[in-house]
Design an enzyme around this catalytic site. Structure first.
Site: not given
Length: 107
Positions: A32, A35
Site C-alpha cells: 500500500c 500506507c
C-alpha cells in the site's frame, strides 16, 4: 519502526484493548503506497505524543482476523481505541494535522 510498534492478531487484545491509554492503530499493508506515506508521520507523532497515546501498526495481510473483526475495508485505516473500544476511524493517507486531531479526539 522506532516510536511505533507492531501488533498482531495474537497481541491485539493485550496491546490495544487492555491499554491504559488511548491507542491509534494503523491498519496497513506492505503493498500500500499511501500506507508508506503515513508511516513517517505516525513515527513523528509517536515521538511527540508518546506519553499520551500509543501508536501501533497492524499488517492486515499477516493479521487478517483483527482487520476482519473491525471491518477494515481499505488501507490505511487509522482507528483510535480508548478503554478497549474503537472511538474514531479515518481511511486513507491524511496530513499530520488531521492525524493529531484524530488522536486528540480520544484524549
Amino acid at each position: 519502526m522506532g516510536a511505533t510498534r507492531a501488533v498482531t492478531d495474537a497481541s491485539f487484545a493485550a496491546d490495544v484493548l487492555k491499554s491504559d491509554k488511548p491507542v491509534l492503530v494503523d491498519f496497513w499493508a506492505e503493498w500500500c503506497a499511501p500506507c508508506r506515506k503515513v508511516s513517517p508521520l505516525l513515527e513523528e507523532i509517536a515521538g511527540e505524543m508518546g506519553d499520551q497515546v500509543s501508536i501501533v501498526k497492524l499488517n492486515i495481510d499477516e493479521n487478517p482476523e483483527t482487520a476482519r473483526a473491525y471491518r477494515v475495508m481499505s488501507v490505511p485505516t487509522l482507528t483510535v481505541f480508548k478503554d478497549g473500544e474503537p472511538v474514531r476511524s479515518i481511511a486513507g493517507a491524511k496530513p499530520k494535522g488531521e492525524l493529531v486531531k484524530l488522536i486528540q479526539s480520544a484524549l
